[in-house]
Design a protein around this motif. Structure first.
Motif, PDB file in Angstrom:
ATOM      1  N   ASP A  42       0.819  -1.212   0.000  1.00 43.24           N
ATOM      2  CA  ASP A  42       0.000   0.000   0.000  1.00 43.24           C
ATOM      3  C   ASP A  42       0.855   1.265   0.000  1.00 43.24           C
ATOM      4  OD1 ASP A  42      -2.415   1.370  -0.068  1.00 43.24           O
ATOM      5  OD2 ASP A  42      -2.613   1.436   2.106  1.00 43.24           O
ATOM      6  N   SER A  43       2.046   1.191   0.589  1.00 42.07           N
ATOM      7  CA  SER A  43       2.875   2.403   0.612  1.00 42.07           C
ATOM      8  C   SER A  43       3.422   2.715  -0.778  1.00 42.07           C
ATOM      9  CB  SER A  43       3.999   2.288   1.638  1.00 42.07           C
ATOM     10  OG  SER A  43       4.832   1.214   1.324  1.00 42.07           O
ATOM     11  N   ALA A  44       3.501   1.679  -1.634  1.00 41.00           N
ATOM     12  CA  ALA A  44       3.989   1.925  -2.994  1.00 41.00           C
ATOM     13  C   ALA A  44       2.976   2.720  -3.823  1.00 41.00           C
ATOM     14  CB  ALA A  44       4.308   0.593  -3.675  1.00 41.00           C
ATOM     15  N   ILE A  45       1.689   2.488  -3.601  1.00 47.54           N
ATOM     16  CA  ILE A  45       0.676   3.104  -4.477  1.00 47.54           C
ATOM     17  C   ILE A  45      -0.435   3.812  -3.722  1.00 47.54           C
ATOM     18  CG2 ILE A  45       1.017   1.558  -6.459  1.00 47.54           C
ATOM     19  CD1 ILE A  45      -1.416  -0.056  -5.368  1.00 47.54           C
ATOM     20  N   GLY A  46      -0.421   3.767  -2.376  1.00 43.51           N
ATOM     21  CA  GLY A  46      -1.523   4.350  -1.620  1.00 43.51           C
ATOM     22  C   GLY A  46      -1.030   5.098  -0.405  1.00 43.51           C
ATOM     23  N   ALA A 185      -4.020   1.161 -12.320  1.00 43.99           N
ATOM     24  CA  ALA A 185      -5.112   1.288 -11.349  1.00 43.99           C
ATOM     25  C   ALA A 185      -6.113   2.333 -11.823  1.00 43.99           C
ATOM     26  CB  ALA A 185      -4.564   1.669  -9.982  1.00 43.99           C
ATOM     27  N   ARG A 186      -7.409   1.993 -11.730  1.00 47.98           N
ATOM     28  CA  ARG A 186      -8.466   2.904 -12.179  1.00 47.98           C
ATOM     29  C   ARG A 186      -9.349   3.377 -11.040  1.00 47.98           C
ATOM     30  NH1 ARG A 186      -7.552   4.785 -17.328  1.00 47.98           N
ATOM     31  NH2 ARG A 186      -6.821   3.091 -18.635  1.00 47.98           N
ATOM     32  N   LYS A 187      -9.143   2.829  -9.856  1.00 47.66           N
ATOM     33  CA  LYS A 187     -10.004   3.189  -8.721  1.00 47.66           C
ATOM     34  C   LYS A 187      -9.146   3.427  -7.488  1.00 47.66           C
ATOM     35  CE  LYS A 187     -13.962   3.114 -10.594  1.00 47.66           C
ATOM     36  NZ  LYS A 187     -14.804   4.303 -10.606  1.00 47.66           N
ATOM     37  N   GLY A 188      -9.701   4.186  -6.550  1.00 42.07           N
ATOM     38  CA  GLY A 188      -9.017   4.402  -5.285  1.00 42.07           C
ATOM     39  C   GLY A 188      -7.798   5.294  -5.441  1.00 42.07           C
ATOM     40  N   ARG A 189      -7.060   5.383  -4.335  1.00 40.18           N
ATOM     41  CA  ARG A 189      -5.940   6.299  -4.309  1.00 40.18           C
ATOM     42  C   ARG A 189      -4.858   5.953  -5.340  1.00 40.18           C
ATOM     43  NH1 ARG A 189      -4.778   9.525   0.971  1.00 40.18           N
ATOM     44  NH2 ARG A 189      -6.723   8.611   1.658  1.00 40.18           N
ATOM     45  N   ALA A 190      -4.708   4.654  -5.614  1.00 41.64           N
ATOM     46  CA  ALA A 190      -3.677   4.238  -6.573  1.00 41.64           C
ATOM     47  C   ALA A 190      -3.917   4.842  -7.952  1.00 41.64           C
ATOM     48  CB  ALA A 190      -3.625   2.711  -6.663  1.00 41.64           C
ATOM     49  N   SER A 191      -5.203   5.133  -8.254  1.00 41.60           N
ATOM     50  CA  SER A 191      -5.508   5.675  -9.587  1.00 41.60           C
ATOM     51  C   SER A 191      -4.935   7.084  -9.759  1.00 41.60           C
ATOM     52  CB  SER A 191      -7.017   5.681  -9.820  1.00 41.60           C
ATOM     53  OG  SER A 191      -7.653   6.590  -8.942  1.00 41.60           O
ATOM     54  N   TYR A 192      -4.683   7.791  -8.650  1.00 41.91           N
ATOM     55  CA  TYR A 192      -4.089   9.125  -8.745  1.00 41.91           C
ATOM     56  C   TYR A 192      -2.697   9.054  -9.369  1.00 41.91           C
ATOM     57  CZ  TYR A 192      -7.626  10.317  -5.132  1.00 41.91           C
ATOM     58  OH  TYR A 192      -8.786  10.469  -4.415  1.00 41.91           O
ATOM     59  N   LEU A 193      -2.066   7.881  -9.272  1.00 44.60           N
ATOM     60  CA  LEU A 193      -0.694   7.726  -9.777  1.00 44.60           C
ATOM     61  C   LEU A 193      -0.646   7.538 -11.288  1.00 44.60           C
ATOM     62  CD1 LEU A 193       0.900   5.342  -7.123  1.00 44.60           C
ATOM     63  CD2 LEU A 193       1.258   7.795  -7.373  1.00 44.60           C
ATOM     64  N   VAL A 198       1.354   1.149 -12.621  1.00 43.28           N
ATOM     65  CA  VAL A 198       1.679  -0.095 -13.340  1.00 43.28           C
ATOM     66  C   VAL A 198       2.920  -0.731 -12.714  1.00 43.28           C
ATOM     67  CG1 VAL A 198       2.441  -1.045 -15.553  1.00 43.28           C
ATOM     68  CG2 VAL A 198       0.626   0.683 -15.488  1.00 43.28           C
ATOM     69  N   GLY A 199       2.860  -2.066 -12.535  1.00 41.24           N
ATOM     70  CA  GLY A 199       4.012  -2.760 -11.961  1.00 41.24           C
ATOM     71  C   GLY A 199       3.878  -2.996 -10.467  1.00 41.24           C
ATOM     72  N   HIS A 200       2.727  -2.582  -9.905  1.00 41.33           N
ATOM     73  CA  HIS A 200       2.507  -2.779  -8.473  1.00 41.33           C
ATOM     74  C   HIS A 200       1.305  -3.677  -8.215  1.00 41.33           C
ATOM     75  CE1 HIS A 200       5.499   0.152  -7.185  1.00 41.33           C
ATOM     76  NE2 HIS A 200       5.113   0.893  -8.205  1.00 41.33           N
ATOM     77  N   GLN A 201       1.478  -4.561  -7.242  1.00 42.49           N
ATOM     78  CA  GLN A 201       0.406  -5.479  -6.871  1.00 42.49           C
ATOM     79  C   GLN A 201      -0.592  -4.767  -5.966  1.00 42.49           C
ATOM     80  OE1 GLN A 201       1.760  -9.429  -5.819  1.00 42.49           O
ATOM     81  NE2 GLN A 201       0.313  -9.515  -4.132  1.00 42.49           N
ATOM     82  N   ASP A 202      -1.888  -4.973  -6.234  1.00 45.12           N
ATOM     83  CA  ASP A 202      -2.912  -4.275  -5.458  1.00 45.12           C
ATOM     84  C   ASP A 202      -3.049  -4.863  -4.046  1.00 45.12           C
ATOM     85  OD1 ASP A 202      -5.209  -2.380  -5.282  1.00 45.12           O
ATOM     86  OD2 ASP A 202      -6.248  -4.266  -4.879  1.00 45.12           O
TER      87      ASP A 202
END
Lengths: 252, 142
Positions: A42-46, A185-193, A198-202
């Motif tokens: 989560d710290s990688a994308i959220g 990612a298309r949803k949630g905080r990860a989508s802001y990136l 891309v390349g990160h596990q949800d």
């Protein structure tokens, strides 16, 4: 929605409730063990709170489930859902917990393969509806959808024993988690990136897999069986018209 | 009949501040603030939102208008929300609540002010108040 309450002997209901409580305890323990891993994902994308939030929520849920005494499966599911809803925080509260509160009613006739399929389908539907997420958005839906579809098909088309169906569902979820890595990612905080996701596990797909793995382990343990060594691929190609004609009812 | 309002924010203080502003325009309208994770932190909790819905619908006040039910003339509640999980938690709360309520797809502060004004109309309905709240999305500031 399903089942006849009257047919269930009280002892069977008690045993089923006990099994569900054991499953919740196993999930709580597993999430606690994986807390740092979920936080890292989560710290990688959220916002790096998934591990801590889920660990706290599931620990509370296990406590609440234990306090129920001699509950039926529906009551356990509803209690766990309500606890997760108030304790997990963020979007995971309504997604993991809220969906459980609303799908718990499918277990009102006890745990059967039919009620398990109905429960799984309603849970997926609620998660999709609440999160407005579809497959390929790099969310928990990517783990849940293949798991629920594989479980349903294994029960209803392949007529496999529930434990084998669940084992196949877990393998399907594992493939779904892997699928969240190379997509955006298309949803949630990860989508802001944007493309950087891309390349990160949800993380949500990952914790969904952990939960399913523990359900499988506890089911195998309660049935006194080894976890079946199966994968998500089909043993048969369904050639009967009935299976092919089945329309996707229940999805909106 | 009248319409109640609930303002949901991740921050309890933000929700209260927004209600403070909207209340200026709200007349007799019931308007409830709810927010925070329940432990002093940032977040939203469905059960707290459910309580706010009941309060906005007048349920907590009992049968204050003496007409034999506990709705006190409130026939629905329009919910204003800030971000992300506040939307999901508000939807969960509405699904669990007996109160007839809808989430307005509107900016939370401007929507709350618009809704407060709309709710003072004697012929206000759940739909008319929601519509006015959602019209706040088109407000241009410069």
């Amino acid at each position: 929605m399903s089942g006849d309450k009257a047919e269930d002997e009280e002892s069977a209901v008690g045993e089923e409730g006990e099994a569900v409580v054991a499953a919740v305890e196993a999930v709580a323990e597993r999430i606690e063990t994986e807390r740092d891993r979920l936080t890292d994902l989560d710290s990688a994308i959220g916002d790096a709170d998934h591990g801590g939030n889920m660990a706290r929520g599931w620990a509370e849920a296990a406590g609440a489930a234990r306090d129920l005494g001699d509950p039926d499966p529906e009551t356990v599911a509803k209690t766990v859902g309500k606890t997760l809803m108030s304790e997990v925080g963020g979007a995971s509260g309504p997604l993991f917990g809220g969906s459980l509160v609303f799908s718990a009613a499918e277990l009102d006739g006890g745990l059967t393969k039919e009620s398990a399929v109905a429960f799984a389908e309603t849970y997926l539907e609620k998660v999709e509806e609440r999160g407005d997420a579809r497959i390929g958005d790099a969310t928990m839906v990517d783990a849940l959808t293949p798991a629920v579809h594989t479980f349903k098909k294994s029960i209803e088309v392949d007529d496999l024993p529930p434990l084998d169906a669940l084992a196949k569902a877990v393998d399907a979820a594992e493939r779904g988690v892997a699928f969240t890595v190379p997509i955006r990612a298309r949803k949630g905080r990860a989508s802001y990136l944007g493309w950087r996701s891309v390349g990160h596990q949800d993380p949500g797909a990952t914790s969904t897999l952990f939960i399913l793995e523990e359900l499988l382990a506890v089911a195998a343990d309660r049935l006194d069986r080894e976890v079946p060594d199966v994968d998500a691929t089909s043993p048969t190609i369904p050639d009967d018209a009935e299976a092919e004609d089945e329309s996707p009812e229940g999805s909106k | 009949m009248s319409v109640g309002l609930v303002v949901v924010s991740h921050s309890e203080r933000a929700a209260e501040g927004i209600v403070e502003i909207a209340a200026e325009m709200a007349g007799e309208t019931r308007i409830e603030a709810v927010g925070g994770d329940g432990q002093g932190g940032i977040g939203t909790v469905p059960a707290d939102i459910e309580d706010a819905l009941a309060a906005a619908a007048g349920e907590a006040a009992g049968d204050a208008d003496g007409d034999g039910d506990e709705t006190n003339g409130v026939d629905g509640v329009v919910v204003l929300v800030d971000l992300g999980s506040a939307v999901m938690n508000a939807e969960v709360a509405i699904e669990l609540s007996d109160v007839d309520a809808v989430v307005a797809d509107a900016p939370v502060l401007e929507g709350a002010v618009n809704a407060a004004v709309a709710a003072t109309d004697p012929s206000a309905t759940l739909e008319s108040v929601r519509e006015q709240a959602e019209a706040a999305a088109d407000i241009s500031k410069v």
